[in-house]
Design an enzyme around this catalytic site. Structure first.
Site, PDB file in Angstrom:
ATOM      1  N   ASP A   1       0.872  -1.180   0.000  1.00  0.00           N
ATOM      2  CA  ASP A   1       0.000   0.000   0.000  1.00  0.00           C
ATOM      3  C   ASP A   1       0.914   1.237   0.000  1.00  0.00           C
ATOM      4  OD1 ASP A   1       0.935   0.267   2.604  1.00  0.00           O
ATOM      5  OD2 ASP A   1      -1.032   0.213   3.563  1.00  0.00           O
ATOM      6  N   HIS A   2       0.319   2.409   0.172  1.00  0.00           N
ATOM      7  CA  HIS A   2       1.098   3.667   0.151  1.00  0.00           C
ATOM      8  C   HIS A   2       2.140   3.702   1.265  1.00  0.00           C
ATOM      9  CE1 HIS A   2      -2.338   4.043   2.776  1.00  0.00           C
ATOM     10  NE2 HIS A   2      -1.685   4.972   3.458  1.00  0.00           N
TER      11      HIS A   2
ATOM     12  N   CYS B   1       3.156  -3.208   4.100  1.00  0.00           N
ATOM     13  CA  CYS B   1       2.249  -2.109   4.462  1.00  0.00           C
ATOM     14  C   CYS B   1       2.956  -1.348   5.584  1.00  0.00           C
ATOM     15  CB  CYS B   1       0.840  -2.597   4.835  1.00  0.00           C
ATOM     16  SG  CYS B   1       0.687  -3.513   6.375  1.00  0.00           S
TER      17      CYS B   1
ATOM     18  N   THR C   1       2.839  -1.481   8.955  1.00  0.00           N
ATOM     19  CA  THR C   1       3.388  -2.377   9.981  1.00  0.00           C
ATOM     20  C   THR C   1       3.636  -3.789   9.472  1.00  0.00           C
ATOM     21  OG1 THR C   1       1.151  -3.011  10.599  1.00  0.00           O
ATOM     22  CG2 THR C   1       2.145  -1.167  11.831  1.00  0.00           C
TER      23      THR C   1
ATOM     24  N   ARG D   1       7.527 -33.561   9.173  1.00  0.00           N
ATOM     25  CA  ARG D   1       6.397 -33.198  10.033  1.00  0.00           C
ATOM     26  C   ARG D   1       5.908 -31.773   9.741  1.00  0.00           C
ATOM     27  NH1 ARG D   1      10.944 -32.480  13.147  1.00  0.00           N
ATOM     28  NH2 ARG D   1      11.045 -30.648  14.501  1.00  0.00           N
ATOM     29  N   HIS D   2       6.811 -30.940   9.236  1.00  0.00           N
ATOM     30  CA  HIS D   2       6.407 -29.563   8.925  1.00  0.00           C
ATOM     31  C   HIS D   2       5.497 -29.535   7.693  1.00  0.00           C
ATOM     32  CE1 HIS D   2       9.036 -28.323  12.059  1.00  0.00           C
ATOM     33  NE2 HIS D   2      10.066 -28.935  11.482  1.00  0.00           N
TER      34      HIS D   2
END
Ligand code: RB5
Length: 142
Positions: free
Chosen positions: A8-9, A65, A67, A132-133
């Site tokens: 975003d901006h 963005c 954060t 397992r992951h």
């Protein structure tokens, strides 16, 4: 490897910096916008990224963005998207080793550019451990 970037901006400057860094490293980079600093809604760019990754038009996505939080939340609402907010170097490694993230996310207002570049390199250099992951990743979309 094709990498898509979007923001975003509030993430524009960092997104452009990441895009130019990745191009210099020789990756094919698709810039999904935003292209200027007019205020825009981050869910729109998370959706554009999800569409690109799920259609296999890009192997990895980078979202930014202010954060990194809002755009992560939206991206992760798409089945098949594993978006990881890389808030530390250790997390950058684990996001590949354990989560095999297909989208990595940064905060344009909260993270230092050099830290971000280091985390991108750590993520790209790490290897998914599978086993397992992989089973746990499969459960994410059930
Ligand atoms: C935009 O002002 C800001 O709210 C957005 O970039 C992001 O930080 C949301 O999580």
């Amino acid at each position: 490897m094709k990498i898509a970037v979007a923001s975003d901006h509030a993430g524009l400057e960092l997104k452009n910096f990441i895009r130019d860094f990745l191009k210099e490293k020789g990756f094919e980079v698709a810039d999904l916008g935003t292209k200027n600093d007019c205020s825009v809604d981050y869910p729109v760019y998370a959706d554009k990224m999800a569409a690109q990754i799920l259609a296999r038009k890009a192997d990895l996505g980078v979202l930014v963005c202010g954060t990194g939080i809002g755009i992560s939340i939206r991206a992760n609402r798409h089945k098949g998207i594993r978006a990881a907010l890389l808030y530390s170097d250790d997390v950058a490694v684990m996001a590949k080793k354990h989560n095999n993230a297909n989208v990595i996310v940064f905060g344009g207002r909260t993270m230092d550019k050099n830290d971000v570049i280091k985390r991108i390199e750590l993520f790209l250099d790490a290897e998914f451990e599978g086993g397992r992951h992989q089973e746990r990743i499969d459960l994410l979309d059930k």
